[in-house]
Design an enzyme around this catalytic site. Structure first.
Site, PDB file in Angstrom:
ATOM      1  N   HIS A 289      -0.077  -5.047  -1.825  1.00 28.70           N
ATOM      2  CA  HIS A 289      -0.244  -3.824  -2.603  1.00 28.70           C
ATOM      3  C   HIS A 289      -1.722  -3.456  -2.601  1.00 28.70           C
ATOM      4  O   HIS A 289      -2.573  -4.329  -2.662  1.00 28.70           O
ATOM      5  CB  HIS A 289       0.244  -4.028  -4.045  1.00 28.70           C
ATOM      6  CG  HIS A 289       0.490  -2.750  -4.764  1.00 28.70           C
ATOM      7  ND1 HIS A 289      -0.521  -2.054  -5.374  1.00 28.70           N
ATOM      8  CD2 HIS A 289       1.620  -2.022  -4.929  1.00 28.70           C
ATOM      9  CE1 HIS A 289      -0.017  -0.955  -5.896  1.00 28.70           C
ATOM     10  NE2 HIS A 289       1.280  -0.903  -5.628  1.00 28.70           N
TER      11      HIS A 289
ATOM     12  N   ASP B 237       9.108  -3.454  -4.519  1.00 25.88           N
ATOM     13  CA  ASP B 237      10.195  -3.155  -3.593  1.00 25.88           C
ATOM     14  C   ASP B 237      10.868  -4.391  -3.014  1.00 25.88           C
ATOM     15  O   ASP B 237      11.882  -4.289  -2.338  1.00 25.88           O
ATOM     16  CB  ASP B 237       9.671  -2.296  -2.431  1.00 25.88           C
ATOM     17  CG  ASP B 237       9.386  -0.887  -2.898  1.00 25.88           C
ATOM     18  OD1 ASP B 237      10.174  -0.390  -3.721  1.00 25.88           O
ATOM     19  OD2 ASP B 237       8.381  -0.309  -2.466  1.00 25.88           O
TER      20      ASP B 237
END
Ligand code: CMC
Length: 428
Positions: free
Chosen positions: A306, A363
């Site tokens: 991320h 996710d």
């Protein structure tokens, strides 16, 4: 004395103010850098660039903290509903009972789409990606509600907000129904947001259909976890598009497209496709860890890493527990979950992932829940869009009221050919 930063260039020193956020994060305000020095800043991917001041969402990537209007995400996931969280994001406060009932009423009673919109679905190819369909249909709302396009009229904006939140589940469910050749159902306004959506997705006119409350609750939590994430790619798109004073429907349509890519909201689909590939390839997790580490192999472990979280993603912890609960409730064994757990366990111990601070993101497990509920993979990014909608709306609204409002217009460093003459085609 206010903090300042100095830049020395060609023997001259220039001073710039430093602005500070609630939790002490600091930024050099270089708004007049070019005017003062002739220089611009160069920061591809906006690694060190803040684009706005915002009071909506705070995230601390080093410590895995995510707050919506000051409230920790785990508290909202446990105690709130998606509608209440949407109100919180958009209006900045937790609603009282009357405010919540009114908001709920507005959202519920705008859930139908114009009958003509249904005909659009006949025009799209049957195998269209639902993100393309949803974005196109959301954009088309600007043609049906031409009295709600003013960005400076609070009343018009308010109705556009209700319409968007109310209609996106209907628009999304229709994209799925059309793809499997089933009739497009009407929403059921007696149901809550998630239950109504699940019913539109999975019920048929031929039989009774009861939505499982455990699944509806899981969906609520997933929507809350996705509801905002400050200045990510799609939210920045909403702000950039909205900065042209373009209406809310068009700005949200652009955000849905921005979310579609596999590096952003399309990652949940990419994770399942990756897990399926590993499963079909004999389940050799080590082989794929090796591929992810190989600098000459473009393969990436989808659902890992991320831009901001460099410790853990607080959303992924909640989702992991939820995935387990949903699968148990459905009494489903899911070989892909076993592969995901193994991948995570190995990756978290690998030097490559530790050194680069790559952890499972939101996710990594969300797709497994959607799959267990029977959503087709191409609907996963649509679920992300439904969740992110209140965040986009809140950010768009904040931009329009920002005292520093101006059209977004980055500069560039031109590296092309110098000035040259046009050559007629016969001489080339
Ligand atoms: N697998 C293997 N290596 C990775 C991965 C990964 N998933 N992610 C990053 N790296 C490596 C990358 O190769 C680079 O290595 P090096 O420094 O040797 O070149 C280093 O880690 C830094 O990566 P980056 O691409 O420069 O980092 P970024 O901040 O630009 O990208 C990211 C962040 C999320 C796009 C990236 O981690 C990624 O592609 N992850 C997989 C896709 C994904 O799961 N996306 C969902 C993001 S969360 C939901 C959302 O907000 O949309």
């Amino acid at each position: 004395m206010a903090d300042t930063a100095k830049i020395t260039y060609q023997g001259k020193t220039y001073e710039f103010p430093v602005v500070e956020g609630t939790f002490g994060e600091k930024a050099i305000d270089i708004g007049n850098l070019r005017k003062k020095t002739g220089l611009i800043t160069f920061d591809p991917g906006f690694m060190s660039t803040g684009s706005c001041k915002s009071s909506i969402t705070f995230l601390d990537g080093e410590n895995g903290i995510l707050l919506y209007r000051g409230i920790p995400i785990d508290q909202l996931a446990e105690k709130s509903t998606f509608i209440e969280t949407s109100y919180l994001l958009i209006y900045g406060i937790l609603p009282n009972s009357k405010q919540l009932a009114d908001f709920n009423h507005h959202i519920t009673h705008h859930s139908m789409v114009h009958e003509s919109i249904k005909r659009f679905y006949d025009g799209f190819p049957i195998n269209s990606h639902p993100m393309a369909v949803c974005s196109a249909v959301v954009g088309s709302l600007a043609t049906f509600y031409q009295n709600e396009l003013s960005v400076r009229d609070d009343q018009e904006v308010e109705i556009a907000i209700h319409r968007l939140l109310a209609k996106l589940p209907t628009i999304a469910a229709y994209s799925y129904k059309k793809s499997i050749g089933q009739p497009l159902p009407y929403p059921d306004n007696s149901l809550d947001y998630s239950t109504n959506f699940l019913k539109m997705m999975f019920a048929t006119p031929c039989e009774e259909y009861e939505v499982d409350p455990v699944i509806a609750k899981a969906l609520e939590v997933l929507l809350i976890l996705h509801a905002d994430h400050e200045q990510n790619c799609s939210t920045s798109s909403v702000r950039l598009v909205g900065s042209s004073m373009c209406n809310l429907f068009a700005s949200i349509s652009a955000a849905i497209y921005a979310l579609w890519g596999p590096l952003h909201g399309g990652a949940n689909q990419a994770v399942i496709e990756m897990l399926q590939k590993i499963y079909a390839d004999g389940g050799d997790v080590q082989k794929y860890i090796k591929k992810a580490k190989d600098p000459n192999d473009p393969f990436r472990l989808m659902g890992f890493g991320h831009r901001v979280y460099k410790n853990f993603d607080p959303r992924s912890k909640i989702i992991k527990t939820m995935a387990d609960k949903v699968l148990k409730n459905l009494s489903k064994s899911e070989p892909l979950l076993d592969i995901a757990l193994e991948l995570e366990e190995i990756a978290l111990k690998e030097e490559y992932f530790i050194e680069k601070k790559l952890y499972p993101n939101v996710d990594f497990y969300s797709g497994l829940i959607y799959k267990a509920i029977n959503f087709p993979v191409n609907m996963f990014p649509v679920m992300f869009a439904m969740g992110r909608l209140p965040g986009w709306i809140a950010q768009w609204k904040e931009l329009q009221k920002d005292a520093d409002f101006r059209i977004g217009r980055p500069r560039q460093i031109y590296t092309g050919i110098e000035t040259r003459d046009y050559i007629p085609i016969e001489s080339r």
